[in-house]
Design a protein around this motif. Structure first.
Motif, short mmCIF file in Angstrom:
data_model
loop_
_atom_site.label_atom_id
_atom_site.label_comp_id
_atom_site.label_asym_id
_atom_site.label_seq_id
_atom_site.Cartn_x
_atom_site.Cartn_y
_atom_site.Cartn_z
N SER A 1 3.98 3.99 -1.18
CA SER A 1 4.05 4.87 -2.34
C SER A 1 5.46 5.40 -2.51
O SER A 1 6.15 5.71 -1.53
CB SER A 1 3.08 6.04 -2.11
N ARG B 1 3.00 1.77 -5.08
CA ARG B 1 2.79 2.63 -6.24
C ARG B 1 4.04 3.44 -6.54
O ARG B 1 4.79 3.79 -5.62
CB ARG B 1 1.60 3.56 -5.99
N SER C 1 -4.92 6.15 -4.41
CA SER C 1 -4.70 4.70 -4.36
C SER C 1 -4.75 3.99 -5.71
O SER C 1 -4.33 2.84 -5.82
CB SER C 1 -5.72 4.06 -3.41
N GLY D 1 0.82 -1.21 0.00
CA GLY D 1 0.00 0.00 0.00
C GLY D 1 0.85 1.26 0.00
O GLY D 1 0.34 2.36 -0.08
N ARG E 1 2.78 -4.38 -4.05
CA ARG E 1 1.63 -3.48 -3.93
C ARG E 1 2.06 -2.07 -3.53
O ARG E 1 1.43 -1.41 -2.69
CB ARG E 1 0.60 -4.06 -2.94
N SER F 1 -0.83 9.43 -0.32
CA SER F 1 -2.02 9.16 0.50
C SER F 1 -2.96 8.17 -0.17
O SER F 1 -2.86 7.92 -1.37
CB SER F 1 -2.77 10.46 0.77
N PRO F 2 -3.91 7.63 0.58
CA PRO F 2 -4.92 6.73 0.00
C PRO F 2 -5.80 7.44 -1.03
O PRO F 2 -6.44 6.78 -1.84
CB PRO F 2 -5.76 6.30 1.21
#
Ligand code: NAD
Length: 286
Positions: free
Chosen positions: A166, A211, A266, A164, A209, A262-263
């Motif tokens: 980044s 980004r 996503s 999750g 996972r 940030s989400p």
């Protein structure tokens, strides 16, 4: 739980790295930075002596805390890469564990994991020379410090980056449009960085996972940009020709980095995000 960020390429309070650190801190992240070894002493002593206190003020009035400053030279992946003259160089001998692999190991030992990786560094020893006058050595040095350094950082930090997470780098429009004066292979280095952003987004996305995006930033009067020599001209050009006729602040790039980390972002990966008052969209200056 709060997120932890490692930002490579902070050595004063003028550049994009500092602004990104502030925006992430304002959003609640814990901040670790990687500082180029030759710039480490002056950065740490300035920080200690309060020289940056004014620039450390966050929107809520508190001061940004940098939990730890790691010495880093991103052109060396591990100790075996380091030549004798650097090992014994006075500025390097005073620090240790500053190759990319060692920094990642230190961060793992100190904190276990991170959530956000930022690459805000570049170097092209022949940046003031036109491409036709750039030596092979200068060209490869630009690619090593400005492009491969990102692959290496991501490679070594991915295993300690939480799913999750980044990762963000900084690029410049000279990769895809002719910007005379951005020489020495630096335009080539940014083209490589942008292409790699896509491939790395695939590999890091599938495997971890995580980004991977890059921010194509407009001109800022940072230390690195002043060394290129044409920064005032580029700022004036943007003021005159961009859709938004205002000076770009480092904070605007910092805020974009905080969004990308940030989400809210996503589903964004493999992208070049322009934060340049829209200048990239112009076909001619008017
Ligand atoms: P800056 O001087 O604040 O940041 C560059 C940093 O890179 C410095 O702290 C320097 O010490 C560090 N560095 C150089 N070689 C290194 C190495 N081998 N290992 C570790 N660190 C090293 O300047 P900036 O302009 O904020 O640059 C940050 C990023 O933004 C760069 O990728 C730059 O190309 C990009 N960018 C800048 C502009 C601009 O106009 N300033 C525009 C677009 C993109």
């Amino acid at each position: 739980k709060g997120k932890r960020a490692f930002i490579a390429g902070v050595a004063d309070d003028n550049g994009y790295g500092w602004a990104i650190a502030k925006a992430l801190a304002a959003a609640g992240a814990e901040i670790l930075v990687g500082t180029w070894v030759p710039a480490l002493n002056i950065f740490e002593s300035s920080l200690r002596r309060g020289k940056f206190d004014e620039s450390r003020v966050l929107p809520d009035g508190s001061l940004m805390e940098i939990t730890k400053v790691y010495p880093l030279d991103a052109v060396f992946d591990n100790l075996e890469d380091v030549p004798e003259d650097i090992k014994t160089n006075k500025r390097y001998a005073g620090s240790s564990n500053w190759t990319v692999q060692e920094v990642a190991e230190s961060v793992k030992k100190d904190f276990g994991s991170i959530d956000i990786l930022v690459h805000s560094l570049a170097n092209g020893p022949e940046v003031t020379k036109p491409l036709l006058e750039t030596s092979r050595k200068g060209y490869l040095a630009a690619l090593s410090a400005s492009s491969y350094s990102y692959i290496s950082l991501l490679k070594h930090f991915l295993p300690i980056t939480n799913p999750g997470g980044s990762s963000i780098s900084l690029t410049y429009i000279a990769s895809e449009r002719i910007i005379p004066g951005y020489g020495g292979g630096m335009s080539s280095a940014k083209a490589a960085l942008e292409s790699d952003t896509q491939v790395l987004a695939f590999e890091a996305g599938r495997k971890h996972r995580v980004r991977v995006n890059t921010i194509s930033a407009g001109p800022l009067r940072s230390r690195a940009a002043k060394a290129i020599g044409f920064i005032d001209m580029m700022i004036d050009y943007s003021l005159e020709n961009a859709p938004l006729q205002k000076e770009l602040s480092a904070e605007e790039v910092g805020n974009t980095a905080a969004f990308l980390a940030s989400p809210l972002a996503s589903a964004i990966t493999g992208a070049v995000i322009y934060v340049d008052n829209g200048l990239h969209a112009m076909g001619v200056g008017v």
